[in-house]
Design a protein around this motif. Sequence first.
Motif, PDB file in Angstrom:
ATOM      1  N   LEU A 167      -6.616   4.534 -16.217  1.00  0.00           N
ATOM      2  CA  LEU A 167      -7.563   3.618 -15.569  1.00  0.00           C
ATOM      3  C   LEU A 167      -7.393   3.650 -14.049  1.00  0.00           C
ATOM      4  CD1 LEU A 167      -7.469   0.588 -18.047  1.00  0.00           C
ATOM      5  CD2 LEU A 167      -9.261   2.294 -17.766  1.00  0.00           C
ATOM      6  N   GLY A 168      -6.458   2.858 -13.529  1.00  0.00           N
ATOM      7  CA  GLY A 168      -6.246   2.825 -12.090  1.00  0.00           C
ATOM      8  C   GLY A 168      -5.463   4.023 -11.597  1.00  0.00           C
ATOM      9  N   ILE A 169      -5.637   4.351 -10.316  1.00  0.00           N
ATOM     10  CA  ILE A 169      -4.925   5.486  -9.735  1.00  0.00           C
ATOM     11  C   ILE A 169      -4.730   5.240  -8.238  1.00  0.00           C
ATOM     12  CG2 ILE A 169      -7.053   6.788  -9.306  1.00  0.00           C
ATOM     13  CD1 ILE A 169      -5.479   9.338 -10.071  1.00  0.00           C
ATOM     14  N   ALA A 170      -3.596   5.699  -7.694  1.00  0.00           N
ATOM     15  CA  ALA A 170      -3.299   5.517  -6.271  1.00  0.00           C
ATOM     16  C   ALA A 170      -2.417   6.675  -5.810  1.00  0.00           C
ATOM     17  CB  ALA A 170      -2.606   4.183  -6.027  1.00  0.00           C
ATOM     18  N   VAL A 171      -2.396   6.896  -4.491  1.00  0.00           N
ATOM     19  CA  VAL A 171      -1.603   7.970  -3.887  1.00  0.00           C
ATOM     20  C   VAL A 171      -0.749   7.379  -2.783  1.00  0.00           C
ATOM     21  CG1 VAL A 171      -1.690  10.167  -2.634  1.00  0.00           C
ATOM     22  CG2 VAL A 171      -3.377   9.685  -4.421  1.00  0.00           C
ATOM     23  N   GLY A 179      -5.234  -1.720 -13.017  1.00  0.00           N
ATOM     24  CA  GLY A 179      -5.366  -1.281 -11.637  1.00  0.00           C
ATOM     25  C   GLY A 179      -4.040  -1.152 -10.941  1.00  0.00           C
ATOM     26  N   ILE A 180      -4.054  -0.429  -9.815  1.00  0.00           N
ATOM     27  CA  ILE A 180      -2.845  -0.253  -9.029  1.00  0.00           C
ATOM     28  C   ILE A 180      -3.244  -0.035  -7.579  1.00  0.00           C
ATOM     29  CG2 ILE A 180      -2.784   2.249  -9.394  1.00  0.00           C
ATOM     30  CD1 ILE A 180       0.277   2.045  -9.444  1.00  0.00           C
ATOM     31  N   ALA A 181      -2.357  -0.444  -6.651  1.00  0.00           N
ATOM     32  CA  ALA A 181      -2.641  -0.264  -5.231  1.00  0.00           C
ATOM     33  C   ALA A 181      -1.335   0.027  -4.492  1.00  0.00           C
ATOM     34  CB  ALA A 181      -3.318  -1.497  -4.641  1.00  0.00           C
ATOM     35  N   ILE A 182      -1.436   0.826  -3.453  1.00  0.00           N
ATOM     36  CA  ILE A 182      -0.311   1.134  -2.576  1.00  0.00           C
ATOM     37  C   ILE A 182      -0.544   0.380  -1.271  1.00  0.00           C
ATOM     38  CG2 ILE A 182       0.953   2.980  -1.420  1.00  0.00           C
ATOM     39  CD1 ILE A 182       1.125   3.207  -4.404  1.00  0.00           C
ATOM     40  N   GLN A 220     -16.249   9.164 -18.239  1.00  0.00           N
ATOM     41  CA  GLN A 220     -16.122   7.725 -18.026  1.00  0.00           C
ATOM     42  C   GLN A 220     -15.093   7.475 -16.925  1.00  0.00           C
ATOM     43  OE1 GLN A 220     -15.259   5.499 -21.574  1.00  0.00           O
ATOM     44  NE2 GLN A 220     -15.482   3.515 -20.580  1.00  0.00           N
ATOM     45  N   PRO A 221     -15.461   7.768 -15.684  1.00  0.00           N
ATOM     46  CA  PRO A 221     -14.514   7.578 -14.572  1.00  0.00           C
ATOM     47  C   PRO A 221     -14.203   6.103 -14.351  1.00  0.00           C
ATOM     48  CG  PRO A 221     -16.694   8.102 -13.731  1.00  0.00           C
ATOM     49  CD  PRO A 221     -16.754   8.273 -15.219  1.00  0.00           C
ATOM     50  N   MET A 222     -12.934   5.808 -14.161  1.00  0.00           N
ATOM     51  CA  MET A 222     -12.516   4.414 -13.999  1.00  0.00           C
ATOM     52  C   MET A 222     -11.826   4.148 -12.662  1.00  0.00           C
ATOM     53  SD  MET A 222     -13.637   3.126 -16.771  1.00  0.00           S
ATOM     54  CE  MET A 222     -12.895   1.499 -16.724  1.00  0.00           C
ATOM     55  N   GLY A 223     -11.103   5.109 -12.133  1.00  0.00           N
ATOM     56  CA  GLY A 223     -10.401   4.911 -10.869  1.00  0.00           C
ATOM     57  C   GLY A 223     -10.367   6.196 -10.076  1.00  0.00           C
ATOM     58  N   TYR A 231       0.011   7.963  -8.681  1.00  0.00           N
ATOM     59  CA  TYR A 231       0.371   6.912  -9.631  1.00  0.00           C
ATOM     60  C   TYR A 231      -0.839   6.624 -10.522  1.00  0.00           C
ATOM     61  CZ  TYR A 231       4.300   6.093  -6.439  1.00  0.00           C
ATOM     62  OH  TYR A 231       5.427   6.244  -5.654  1.00  0.00           O
ATOM     63  N   VAL A 232      -0.655   6.782 -11.815  1.00  0.00           N
ATOM     64  CA  VAL A 232      -1.754   6.579 -12.759  1.00  0.00           C
ATOM     65  C   VAL A 232      -1.386   5.477 -13.742  1.00  0.00           C
ATOM     66  CG1 VAL A 232      -3.261   7.644 -14.476  1.00  0.00           C
ATOM     67  CG2 VAL A 232      -2.387   9.007 -12.560  1.00  0.00           C
ATOM     68  N   VAL A 233      -2.254   4.492 -13.875  1.00  0.00           N
ATOM     69  CA  VAL A 233      -2.052   3.432 -14.852  1.00  0.00           C
ATOM     70  C   VAL A 233      -2.539   3.918 -16.210  1.00  0.00           C
ATOM     71  CG1 VAL A 233      -2.647   1.088 -15.530  1.00  0.00           C
ATOM     72  CG2 VAL A 233      -2.331   1.630 -13.115  1.00  0.00           C
TER      73      VAL A 233
END
Length: 206
Positions: free
Chosen positions: A155-159, A198-201, A108-111, A166-168
């Motif tokens: 859920l959310g993920i960013a680099v 969610g998360i964003a850089i 169940q991929p989310m981000g 960064y993982v939510v």
Amino acid sequence: MGLLTGEVMRCCRLRQSEMGRLRTRLCFLAVCVIAFSSGAGNASAARGKKQQAEEIVWPAPPETPRIKFLGLLRNQDDLRVLRKGRSAGEWLSEFLLGGKTVPNSLQQPMGLALSRDGKRLYVADYAKPEVLVFDFTTKRVTPLGERGSGCQAPLGIAVDGQDNIYVVDSTPKVIRVYDAKGAAVRAITYEGFERPTGIAIDAGRN
């Protein structure tokens, strides 16, 4: 005079008959050429349609396509064959029929997020729950870190610019931070979090 006139009329009728037969032959030849051209055109069109059918693009022709479907990415097997030229039809057939079970397949991929060099893809899988790393160089799929990420509901993920990940983690209401090797660096909490997803850089990845 009458004999001469009759002979002339007979010659005219003969020429008209020959001209009729010639016109018939020319018409038959023209029909054959048209039929051949039409058949060749249909064959060419069929080949073109078959080639287009093997590709999935958006938007569809006659507009200029801007997005092209390359394949599915669910597990290590997909990662290994992604760039081997498998057609869209083959990918979709396998997807609809159901592929074999492979360790570390997505559930169940989310981000998702891509490393700075584009060699690693990080995917937050809510159902596992885990963060999986698709390594395009080694063609392997592994959990983030030696012992996994430890996330409960990723859920959310960013680099960022240093390849920190960064993982939510939604259920405990925390943002977990890992270095490029997957080691836990810190956890970010905020009392205003209710159910972070969610998360964003920023553009500078700062």
